[in-house]
Design an enzyme around this catalytic site. Structure first.
Site, PDB file in Angstrom:
ATOM      1  CG  HIS A 287      -0.510  -0.034   2.522  1.00 44.22           C
ATOM      2  ND1 HIS A 287       0.744   0.368   2.893  1.00 44.22           N
ATOM      3  CD2 HIS A 287      -1.099  -0.426   3.663  1.00 44.22           C
ATOM      4  CE1 HIS A 287       0.897   0.227   4.185  1.00 44.22           C
ATOM      5  NE2 HIS A 287      -0.203  -0.254   4.689  1.00 44.22           N
TER       6      HIS A 287
HETATM    7  C1  LIG Z   1     -17.341  -7.530  29.350  1.00 44.09           C
HETATM    8  C2  LIG Z   1     -17.972  -7.685  28.011  1.00 44.09           C
HETATM    9  C3  LIG Z   1     -18.153  -9.058  27.501  1.00 44.09           C
HETATM   10  C4  LIG Z   1     -18.390  -6.644  27.272  1.00 44.09           C
HETATM   11  C5  LIG Z   1     -18.174  -5.252  27.588  1.00 44.09           C
HETATM   12  C6  LIG Z   1     -18.518  -4.318  26.439  1.00 44.09           C
HETATM   13  C7  LIG Z   1     -17.680  -4.540  25.210  1.00 44.09           C
HETATM   14  C8  LIG Z   1     -18.310  -5.127  23.997  1.00 44.09           C
HETATM   15  C9  LIG Z   1     -16.391  -4.179  25.196  1.00 44.09           C
HETATM   16  C10 LIG Z   1     -15.435  -4.365  24.024  1.00 44.09           C
HETATM   17  C11 LIG Z   1     -14.135  -4.930  24.499  1.00 44.09           C
HETATM   18  C12 LIG Z   1     -13.191  -5.183  23.380  1.00 44.09           C
HETATM   19  C13 LIG Z   1     -12.912  -6.585  22.975  1.00 44.09           C
HETATM   20  C14 LIG Z   1     -12.601  -4.149  22.757  1.00 44.09           C
HETATM   21  C15 LIG Z   1     -11.638  -4.290  21.730  1.00 44.09           C
HETATM   22  C16 LIG Z   1     -11.171  -3.201  21.147  1.00 44.09           C
HETATM   23  C17 LIG Z   1     -10.171  -3.202  20.125  1.00 44.09           C
HETATM   24  C18 LIG Z   1      -9.534  -4.445  19.679  1.00 44.09           C
HETATM   25  C19 LIG Z   1      -9.843  -2.000  19.609  1.00 44.09           C
HETATM   26  C20 LIG Z   1      -8.890  -1.825  18.604  1.00 44.09           C
HETATM   27  C21 LIG Z   1      -8.713  -0.601  18.043  1.00 44.09           C
HETATM   28  C22 LIG Z   1      -7.733  -0.400  17.064  1.00 44.09           C
HETATM   29  C23 LIG Z   1      -7.491   0.815  16.472  1.00 44.09           C
HETATM   30  C24 LIG Z   1      -8.257   2.021  16.818  1.00 44.09           C
HETATM   31  C25 LIG Z   1      -6.434   0.848  15.510  1.00 44.09           C
HETATM   32  C26 LIG Z   1      -6.051   1.931  14.824  1.00 44.09           C
HETATM   33  C27 LIG Z   1      -4.978   1.780  13.896  1.00 44.09           C
HETATM   34  C28 LIG Z   1      -4.501   2.736  13.096  1.00 44.09           C
HETATM   35  C29 LIG Z   1      -5.064   4.103  13.102  1.00 44.09           C
HETATM   36  C30 LIG Z   1      -3.399   2.343  12.245  1.00 44.09           C
HETATM   37  C31 LIG Z   1      -2.805   3.117  11.372  1.00 44.09           C
HETATM   38  C32 LIG Z   1      -1.682   2.584  10.639  1.00 44.09           C
HETATM   39  C33 LIG Z   1      -0.981   3.289   9.750  1.00 44.09           C
HETATM   40  C34 LIG Z   1      -1.292   4.683   9.386  1.00 44.09           C
HETATM   41  C35 LIG Z   1       0.130   2.628   9.100  1.00 44.09           C
HETATM   42  C36 LIG Z   1       0.982   3.246   8.336  1.00 44.09           C
HETATM   43  C37 LIG Z   1       2.039   2.483   7.646  1.00 44.09           C
HETATM   44  C38 LIG Z   1       2.393   3.109   6.320  1.00 44.09           C
HETATM   45  C39 LIG Z   1       3.294   4.290   6.536  1.00 44.09           C
HETATM   46  C40 LIG Z   1       1.132   3.549   5.563  1.00 44.09           C
HETATM   47  O1  LIG Z   1       3.026   2.154   5.586  1.00 44.09           O
HETATM   48  C1  LIG Z   2       5.009   0.360   6.171  1.00 47.00           C
HETATM   49  S1  LIG Z   2       6.553  -0.315   6.487  1.00 47.00           S
HETATM   50  C2  LIG Z   2       6.095  -1.922   7.042  1.00 47.00           C
HETATM   51  C3  LIG Z   2       7.116  -2.552   7.914  1.00 47.00           C
HETATM   52  C4  LIG Z   2       6.682  -3.853   8.525  1.00 47.00           C
HETATM   53  N1  LIG Z   2       6.477  -4.881   7.516  1.00 47.00           N
HETATM   54  C5  LIG Z   2       5.453  -3.590   9.333  1.00 47.00           C
HETATM   55  O1  LIG Z   2       4.368  -4.023   8.934  1.00 47.00           O
HETATM   56  O2  LIG Z   2       5.586  -2.953  10.376  1.00 47.00           O
HETATM   57  C6  LIG Z   2       7.185  -0.583   4.874  1.00 47.00           C
HETATM   58  C7  LIG Z   2       8.562  -1.213   4.886  1.00 47.00           C
HETATM   59  O3  LIG Z   2       8.944  -1.443   3.543  1.00 47.00           O
HETATM   60  C8  LIG Z   2      10.304  -1.081   3.424  1.00 47.00           C
HETATM   61  N2  LIG Z   2      10.605  -0.709   2.041  1.00 47.00           N
HETATM   62  C9  LIG Z   2      10.100   0.344   1.358  1.00 47.00           C
HETATM   63  N3  LIG Z   2      10.623   0.396   0.134  1.00 47.00           N
HETATM   64  C10 LIG Z   2      11.465  -0.648   0.023  1.00 47.00           C
HETATM   65  C11 LIG Z   2      12.328  -1.128  -1.017  1.00 47.00           C
HETATM   66  N4  LIG Z   2      12.374  -0.497  -2.188  1.00 47.00           N
HETATM   67  N5  LIG Z   2      13.068  -2.223  -0.787  1.00 47.00           N
HETATM   68  C12 LIG Z   2      13.003  -2.872   0.394  1.00 47.00           C
HETATM   69  N6  LIG Z   2      12.209  -2.474   1.418  1.00 47.00           N
HETATM   70  C13 LIG Z   2      11.458  -1.380   1.237  1.00 47.00           C
HETATM   71  C14 LIG Z   2      10.447   0.111   4.368  1.00 47.00           C
HETATM   72  O4  LIG Z   2      11.791   0.353   4.708  1.00 47.00           O
HETATM   73  C15 LIG Z   2       9.590  -0.324   5.535  1.00 47.00           C
HETATM   74  O5  LIG Z   2      10.333  -1.045   6.495  1.00 47.00           O
END
Ligand SMILES: CC(C)=CCC/C(C)=C/CC/C(C)=C/C=C/C(C)=C/C=C/C=C(C)/C=C/C=C(C)/C=C/C=C(C)/C=C/CC(C)(C)O
Ligand SMILES: C[S@@+](CC[C@H](N)C(=O)[O-])C[C@H]1O[C@@H](n2cnc3c(N)ncnc32)[C@H](O)[C@@H]1O
Length: 379
Positions: A287
């Site tokens: 992605h």
């Molecule tokens: C006691 C009982 C039975 C019930 C009580 C009521 C009830 C139903 C409670 C619920 C309890 C429960 C099981 C809760 C669970 C909650 C969970 C698992 C929450 C998880 C939340 C996760 C979140 C908000 C994750 C967010 C993740 C984000 C924003 C990730 C972003 C990642 C990015 C931007 C990655 C970037 C990598 C790149 C750079 C794009 O390559």
């Molecule tokens: C979003 S991160 C994910 C890292 C890890 N797999 C995770 O899920 O946390 C993307 C990874 O791809 C690697 N990456 C990006 N371009 C690359 C390339 N051209 N060759 C090798 N690795 C690369 C980055 O350095 C980084 O570690």
């Protein structure tokens, strides 16, 4: 983008029955007289209220996020988890005036982060409780300060190609190993967010029949470390850019895994991957890349596999039922702000895998598809 010729098609022509119904409904809702009527008319009042609530939440969502950010930055999840607290205690702990602390707690209670108990003290609400011990989500919430900056001018983000807070954060940190603090910040965030993804992937993916796994784009090794714990006999390889592999080396050594994982500094966009693995994983790698590079990465991975070897793509996917907002809205704009990559649907990734010569594409259902879905295919 839709081809401009689409706009010349008269509305209704060639549209399905469902489209015609939805077009009619949208025209109805667009009429302010109808909206006034529907809000008062008993049989439609509930639907109108729900729509108003949804639109209000969209309008106000950035405020909710900032309440969450303050709640997390002030470390209230752990503090309220340890014991219920009265207002004076929360005010002293957060160094806010009692009035402001109450303002925050009331807002947090409205968002199910906090809860006022019948004895007047404050405890965690269901969503606040789900943050406890969830370092990955906490790290993402704090990291969103940068994305929030970039989203101040959404049209500028859509029309421009310039540098953004997020593009600076990711590329600068990844490419400048001389700046150890930045590189550490980068890898810490990746590790924190990978922690909750790795368990989901490994619960979904059967590994017992495989001999050696290579995690490509494996970052600092959170995923291979999780595999090492679960599968004591599987061989492990990690490939990533040389600068990132240097960080992985340190981190895996600190975890006692130096001998267990072979490390390979490889740029997969212009170099071949080493052979030897019968399963290759791409966790949250595709992605980050446009289609041409994503296809190139899949081809390089396929070339490194023996015939019948398994390729796995694990990442959040667009159009995931029940999690549509996370795909195109959140990751779509996150990656736009990063100035690289785009979220893809399962079918789009399946088509890319097929174009790279893979077959037998299938899905391995995960517990939380919003965060990550898993696709496998055979070389
Ligand atoms: C006691 C009982 C039975 C019930 C009580 C009521 C009830 C139903 C409670 C619920 C309890 C429960 C099981 C809760 C669970 C909650 C969970 C698992 C929450 C998880 C939340 C996760 C979140 C908000 C994750 C967010 C993740 C984000 C924003 C990730 C972003 C990642 C990015 C931007 C990655 C970037 C990598 C790149 C750079 C794009 O390559
Ligand atoms: C979003 S991160 C994910 C890292 C890890 N797999 C995770 O899920 O946390 C993307 C990874 O791809 C690697 N990456 C990006 N371009 C690359 C390339 N051209 N060759 C090798 N690795 C690369 C980055 O350095 C980084 O570690």
């Amino acid at each position: 983008m839709r081809p401009s010729s689409d706009r010349s098609v008269p509305p209704g022509r060639g549209a399905s029955l469902r489209d015609r119904f939805l077009d009619w409904k949208a025209r109805l809702i667009a009429d302010s007289g109808f909206r006034r009527f529907a809000a008062r008319f008993l049989p439609t009042r509930f639907i109108a209220r729900r729509a108003a609530g949804e639109l209000f939440d969209l309008t106000a969502g950035f405020v909710y996020s900032q309440v969450l950010a303050a709640f997390v930055q002030l470390r209230l999840p752990d503090y309220l988890h340890a014991a219920p607290r009265d207002l004076q205690e929360v005010a002293a702990r957060t160094q806010l005036s009692p009035d402001r602390a109450e303002r925050l707690l009331n807002a947090a209670a409205a968002l199910k982060l906090a809860r006022r108990r019948s004895d007047g003290r404050w405890a965690l609400g269901d969503l606040g409780a789900a943050l406890v011990g969830n370092g990955g989500v906490t790290a993402m919430i704090e990291h969103h300060r940068l994305l929030y900056d970039d989203l101040r001018d959404p049209i500028g983000l859509l029309t421009g190609d310039g540098e953004t807070s997020l593009s600076r954060f990711w590329s600068y940190a990844a490419r400048d190993p001389a700046d150890a603090a930045e590189a550490t910040r980068y890898s810490k965030l990746m590790e924190a967010s990978q922690a909750f993804v790795a368990e989901e992937v490994l619960d979904a993916l059967p590994l017992s029949r495989h001999h050696r796994l290579m995690d490509v784009g494996g970052g600092t090794g959170t995923f291979v470390a999780a595999v090492a714990t679960r599968e004591p006999s599987i061989g492990l390889m990690l490939a990533d850019l040389p600068d990132v592999v240097a960080l992985a080396r340190e981190r895996l050594a600190a975890q006692g895994l130096a001998a267990r994982v072979r490390l390979h500094g490889v740029n997969v966009l212009c170099e071949a991957l080493p052979h030897g693995a019968d399963i290759i994983t791409l966790n949250r790698v595709l992605h980050d890349h446009d289609d041409a590079n994503a296809l190139a990465i899949l081809k390089v991975a396929r070339a490194a596999l023996p015939p019948g070897g398994t390729l796995v793509v694990a990442e959040p996917m667009a159009g995931t039922p029940g999690a549509e907002r996370a795909g195109h809205a959140y990751f779509g704009f996150y990656l736009l702000a990063m100035r690289q990559g785009r979220p893809r649907s399962f079918d789009e990734i399946a088509r890319l895998a097929a174009a790279a010569g893979m077959r037998g594409v299938r899905e391995h259902p995960t517990a939380t598809p919003l965060l990550v879905r898993v696709l496998s295919a055979q070389a």
